[in-house]
Design an enzyme around this catalytic site. Sequence first.
Site, PDB file in Angstrom:
ATOM      1  N   HIS A  85       5.939  -0.504  12.145  1.00 30.58           N
ATOM      2  CA  HIS A  85       6.720  -1.495  11.472  1.00 30.58           C
ATOM      3  C   HIS A  85       6.272  -2.604  10.785  1.00 30.58           C
ATOM      4  O   HIS A  85       6.922  -3.332  10.037  1.00 30.58           O
ATOM      5  CB  HIS A  85       7.976  -1.995  12.276  1.00 30.58           C
ATOM      6  CG  HIS A  85       7.958  -2.966  12.981  1.00 30.58           C
ATOM      7  ND1 HIS A  85       7.801  -3.022  14.878  1.00 30.58           N
ATOM      8  CD2 HIS A  85       7.559  -4.623  13.229  1.00 30.58           C
ATOM      9  CE1 HIS A  85       7.054  -3.671  15.301  1.00 30.58           C
ATOM     10  NE2 HIS A  85       7.086  -4.984  14.481  1.00 30.58           N
ATOM     11  N   ASP A 115       7.498   3.680  17.141  1.00 30.57           N
ATOM     12  CA  ASP A 115       6.967   2.291  16.447  1.00 30.57           C
ATOM     13  C   ASP A 115       4.821   2.147  16.694  1.00 30.57           C
ATOM     14  O   ASP A 115       4.513   0.790  17.009  1.00 30.57           O
ATOM     15  CB  ASP A 115       7.195   1.134  17.461  1.00 30.57           C
ATOM     16  CG  ASP A 115       7.201  -0.050  16.096  1.00 30.57           C
ATOM     17  OD1 ASP A 115       6.954  -0.079  15.067  1.00 30.57           O
ATOM     18  OD2 ASP A 115       7.120  -1.141  16.813  1.00 30.57           O
ATOM     19  N   SER A 192       3.974  -8.823  16.953  1.00 28.29           N
ATOM     20  CA  SER A 192       3.425  -7.574  16.751  1.00 28.29           C
ATOM     21  C   SER A 192       2.126  -6.513  16.515  1.00 28.29           C
ATOM     22  O   SER A 192       1.968  -7.024  15.729  1.00 28.29           O
ATOM     23  CB  SER A 192       4.478  -6.514  15.640  1.00 28.29           C
ATOM     24  OG  SER A 192       6.175  -7.434  16.202  1.00 28.29           O
TER      25      SER A 192
END
Length: 344
Positions: A85, A115, A192
């Site tokens: 993402h 992911d 992230s």
Amino acid sequence: MFDLHPSLVLDEAIPSGEAGSSAETAPDDRPLIDAYSEAVVDVVDRVGPAVVRVETPPDREKRHRGGTGSGVVISPDGLVLTNSHVVQGASSVRLALADTRTVKARVLGDDPHTDLALLRVVDDVSLPTARLGNSKELRRGQLVVAIGNPLGFESTVTAGVVSALGRSLRSYSGRLIDDVVQTDAALNPGNSGGPLVSSRGEVIGINTAVIAGAQGICFAVASNTASHVVSEIVRHGRVRRAFIGVAGQTVPLPRRLAVALGLRQAYGVAIANLEAEGPAAKAGLQTGNIVLALDCEPVTGADDLVRLLGGARIGIETTLTVIAGAALKQIVVVPTERTAEAKS
């Protein structure tokens, strides 16, 4: 000459207010705190230089607004792990290194189901690297350190512990990611794709998500899952998977049941969810069954199930050994190839 009374000598030897203090003195915690600090500092010194800031430019044609996140260099030839993402389908990426240099990279492969995305640096540079560890060796309560760029603040370090193991987390594609590591090391947007690191200096997870409104509930994709994804992308350019339509989590086997069934392994994978029209459901697998083996290969964790369901099993009869109730059962499943729409 006068002899001093013994009580006077005692009073002079021990100052007022200190008599008996040796029995009441609180333990000195400073050595423990110093050891904790040294462990965190050592991890940061070893892994910090391999952590990068990932920047993706906006792309109007792909409706990509651009963004930033974190990543970690895992090989000397410039392989970088980050979150799917974070790159969001971008073809070109810019990386800001810990030493303030910037380099260009391209996306080798993007796997929304876990992911994870794999990048390769295209510039001719020498980069420090971090090593992927074995996430199966993790224990609850173990010290972990997160390094990344939360809210744009580069090279930020937070520390905490492994809060839980074997969690399932829904990815941005809608599929459940199995064998996720839960930690209370503080994470924020921008973390992230950055590494979750053990006290040994090994990357044992790739930070992926924070639950909005929660305090200290953060998640990372286990390093064993990341290793599998890296291997598949390097070999095939994508992750080919056999799909049986299950979501599960790692669980300890009840000792009495394991002894009664003559089992040597201590863990299996409990089926938490079944795709209604998936191969496993059609073959008779049920929620609550515990998978022990796949074609005689032990399944002691959800990462084993992910690893063993590789592209080579697509369309091939595969035998699952499961605990159903209090008995062992063999269930034959024919995996299909996972599609982009497959949720579990």
